[in-house]
Motif scaffolding. Structure first.
Motif, PDB file in Angstrom:
ATOM      1  N   THR A  61       0.843  -1.199   0.000  1.00 47.45           N
ATOM      2  CA  THR A  61       0.000   0.000   0.000  1.00 47.45           C
ATOM      3  C   THR A  61       0.879   1.250   0.000  1.00 47.45           C
ATOM      4  O   THR A  61       0.664   2.181  -0.790  1.00 47.45           O
ATOM      5  CB  THR A  61      -0.907   0.012   1.258  1.00 47.45           C
ATOM      6  OG1 THR A  61      -1.590  -1.236   1.344  1.00 47.45           O
ATOM      7  CG2 THR A  61      -1.909   1.145   1.200  1.00 47.45           C
ATOM      8  N   ASP A 157       0.072  -2.143 -10.538  1.00 47.64           N
ATOM      9  CA  ASP A 157      -0.097  -2.775  -9.237  1.00 47.64           C
ATOM     10  C   ASP A 157       0.225  -4.262  -9.423  1.00 47.64           C
ATOM     11  O   ASP A 157      -0.566  -5.022  -9.973  1.00 47.64           O
ATOM     12  CB  ASP A 157      -1.528  -2.565  -8.722  1.00 47.64           C
ATOM     13  CG  ASP A 157      -1.733  -3.120  -7.312  1.00 47.64           C
ATOM     14  OD1 ASP A 157      -1.021  -4.077  -6.946  1.00 47.64           O
ATOM     15  OD2 ASP A 157      -2.611  -2.619  -6.592  1.00 47.64           O
ATOM     16  N   SER A 180       3.702  -6.123  -3.258  1.00 50.01           N
ATOM     17  CA  SER A 180       3.429  -6.368  -1.843  1.00 50.01           C
ATOM     18  C   SER A 180       4.099  -7.676  -1.443  1.00 50.01           C
ATOM     19  O   SER A 180       4.107  -8.638  -2.215  1.00 50.01           O
ATOM     20  CB  SER A 180       1.917  -6.490  -1.624  1.00 50.01           C
ATOM     21  OG  SER A 180       1.655  -7.082  -0.359  1.00 50.01           O
ATOM     22  N   LYS A 185       1.110 -13.391  -0.190  1.00 49.94           N
ATOM     23  CA  LYS A 185       1.370 -13.116  -1.608  1.00 49.94           C
ATOM     24  C   LYS A 185       2.361 -14.138  -2.186  1.00 49.94           C
ATOM     25  O   LYS A 185       2.976 -14.894  -1.446  1.00 49.94           O
ATOM     26  CB  LYS A 185       1.890 -11.679  -1.776  1.00 49.94           C
ATOM     27  CG  LYS A 185       0.908 -10.606  -1.288  1.00 49.94           C
ATOM     28  CD  LYS A 185      -0.285 -10.413  -2.235  1.00 49.94           C
ATOM     29  CE  LYS A 185      -1.473  -9.722  -1.600  1.00 49.94           C
ATOM     30  NZ  LYS A 185      -1.381  -8.280  -1.529  1.00 49.94           N
TER      31      LYS A 185
HETATM   32  C1  LIG Z   1      -2.005  -6.956  -1.243  1.00 46.42           C
HETATM   33  C2  LIG Z   1      -2.362  -5.925  -2.242  1.00 46.42           C
HETATM   34  C3  LIG Z   1      -1.986  -4.572  -2.107  1.00 46.42           C
HETATM   35  C4  LIG Z   1      -1.406  -3.989  -0.857  1.00 46.42           C
HETATM   36  O1  LIG Z   1      -0.361  -4.600  -0.288  1.00 46.42           O
HETATM   37  P1  LIG Z   1      -0.064  -4.583   1.288  1.00 46.42           P
HETATM   38  O2  LIG Z   1       1.327  -5.091   1.352  1.00 46.42           O
HETATM   39  O3  LIG Z   1      -1.052  -5.467   1.956  1.00 46.42           O
HETATM   40  O4  LIG Z   1      -0.159  -3.174   1.759  1.00 46.42           O
HETATM   41  C5  LIG Z   1      -2.238  -3.705  -3.154  1.00 46.42           C
HETATM   42  N1  LIG Z   1      -2.880  -4.117  -4.257  1.00 46.42           N
HETATM   43  C6  LIG Z   1      -3.297  -5.380  -4.418  1.00 46.42           C
HETATM   44  C7  LIG Z   1      -3.974  -5.774  -5.684  1.00 46.42           C
HETATM   45  C8  LIG Z   1      -3.073  -6.328  -3.408  1.00 46.42           C
HETATM   46  O5  LIG Z   1      -3.494  -7.584  -3.571  1.00 46.42           O
END
Ligand SMILES: *Cc1c(COP(=O)(O)O)cnc(C)c1O
Length: 363
Positions: A61, A157, A180, A185
């Motif tokens: 994020t 993203d 992320s 993930k």
């Molecule tokens: C997980 C995720 C994020 C954010 O990542 P964090 O590390 O949890 O802050 C942003 N975009 C997508 C599509 C995600 O799946």
């Protein structure tokens, strides 16, 4: 036998010795913020992506926020993104003071429908955030075309797409990507983590200062900034796991192949373009009896998930944008039909076969 959606414990068990060793190293060196593990990770992850630079950040994020902010996006600006993504994508835009603008997704691949983007572009539009959701890659050729035609920044993203490929290049495709390392993930830390991956040395320089209080020397601060640093302990753990990532993606693809083979024709699945490589953060199937299917699998001790059950335009927090039910028919339909079934590198092939047969039993 209980099959989880993903199994972080099994992954740890397979690497326990090496992970414990690097944790001990970081502690004995007492270098917790910055240091050789972080430098090593940034270099290795940039290389993995086939990009020039990587900046470690403390979450995905924050990676999105830091990039947007340092590209100069702020009040009065609009940023286009798909209506089906994790809330972090629009939240990062909102935190910059800019306005998130949603676009419906395609029924074929559940990713931003590139044919609908042009309609949303106006004088205030500054950027597009294509989201490579579930590991599927957006049409980046079309994205390049739009970026050139309207002078828009493209920020990918990549939070769910470590290792996914478009025409032989790993994401990010057009130069700027945010990752992320949330534990679940494709590549997960032991806590929060994220990264900005890009080819632009000027942007990297700005972001590096911004995430470290705009610091030039220990107590000299040149620019606006904050603390968004990735810590050395997370970087050390990620270094161990990164070495396994290619193998893990291969395993996930084998599982995806079993699911595709068994379920194709009976369930609608996320389609990949010819030549693209999906790294399958999630394997998503569709059913108009989705909730029943989820319950049926649960009764057979198979976990499942929904990513995501509420499209962004119907989230209470975005009421101020004044969207209505019916504005994004495909996104709304998908939110009622999608179901993520277990996929993780340690999932045995027999279990994938078992899950497929249970899914087929339901219909
Ligand atoms: C997980 C995720 C994020 C954010 O990542 P964090 O590390 O949890 O802050 C942003 N975009 C997508 C599509 C995600 O799946």
């Amino acid at each position: 036998m209980n099959i989880p959606l993903m199994d972080l414990r099994a992954q740890h068990d397979s690497l326990e010795k090496e992970i414990n060793e690097v944790i001990r190293e970081v502690i004995s060196e007492a270098a917790f913020i910055g240091g050789r593990h972080l430098n090593e990770f940034e270099e290795a992850f940039a290389k993995f992506c086939g990009s020039e630079f990587c900046v470690g950040i403390d979450s995905g994020t924050a990676a999105l926020y830091v990039v947007l902010k340092n590209l100069g996006i702020g009040a009065g600006d609009e940023v286009i993104m798909p209506v089906n993504t994790f809330i972090a994508t629009p939240n990062a835009v909102r935190m910059c003071g800019a306005k998130p603008v949603f676009v419906d997704v395609s029924e074929r691949d559940y990713l931003i429908d590139t044919s609908l983007i042009e309609d949303k572009i106006n004088a205030n539009t500054k950027a597009i955030i294509p989201v490579h959701l579930y590991g599927g890659v957006c049409d980046m050729e079309k994205m390049k075309e739009l970026s050139d035609k309207y002078g828009l920044k493209i920020i990918e993203d990549c939070a769910q797409a470590h290792g996914s490929e478009f025409m032989g290049k790993r994401v990010p495709i057009l130069g700027i990507g945010c990752f992320s390392f949330f534990p679940a993930k494709n590549l997960g830390a032991y806590g929060d983590g994220g990264a900005i991956v890009c080819d632009d040395p000027e942007l990297v320089k700005k972001c590096r200062m911004f995430i470290n209080h705009g610091r030039t020397e220990k107590y000299l601060h040149e620019t606006e900034g904050f603390n968004f640093r990735m810590d050395n302990l997370q970087a050390a753990i990620l270094n161990v796991k990164l070495k396994k990532l290619e193998e893990w993606i291969k395993k996930k693809n084998e599982i995806a192949e079993i699911y595709s083979h068994k379920l194709k024709g009976k369930f609608r699945l996320q389609e990949n373009r010819e030549g693209d490589k999906n790294s399958y953060h999630l394997f998503v199937i569709r059913s108009d009896k989705r909730d029943g299917l989820g319950k049926f699998l649960e009764a057979s001790s198979i976990s499942s998930g929904i990513h995501y059950p509420v499209p962004l335009h119907l989230q209470p927090t975005f009421r101020y944008l004044e969207y209505e039910e019916g504005d994004f028919p495909i996104g709304e339909m998908l939110s009622k039909e999608i179901l993520s079934i277990p996929i993780y590198p340690e999932l045995e092939m027999e279990k994938a076969e078992f899950i497929s047969s249970k899914v087929l039993e339901f219909e």
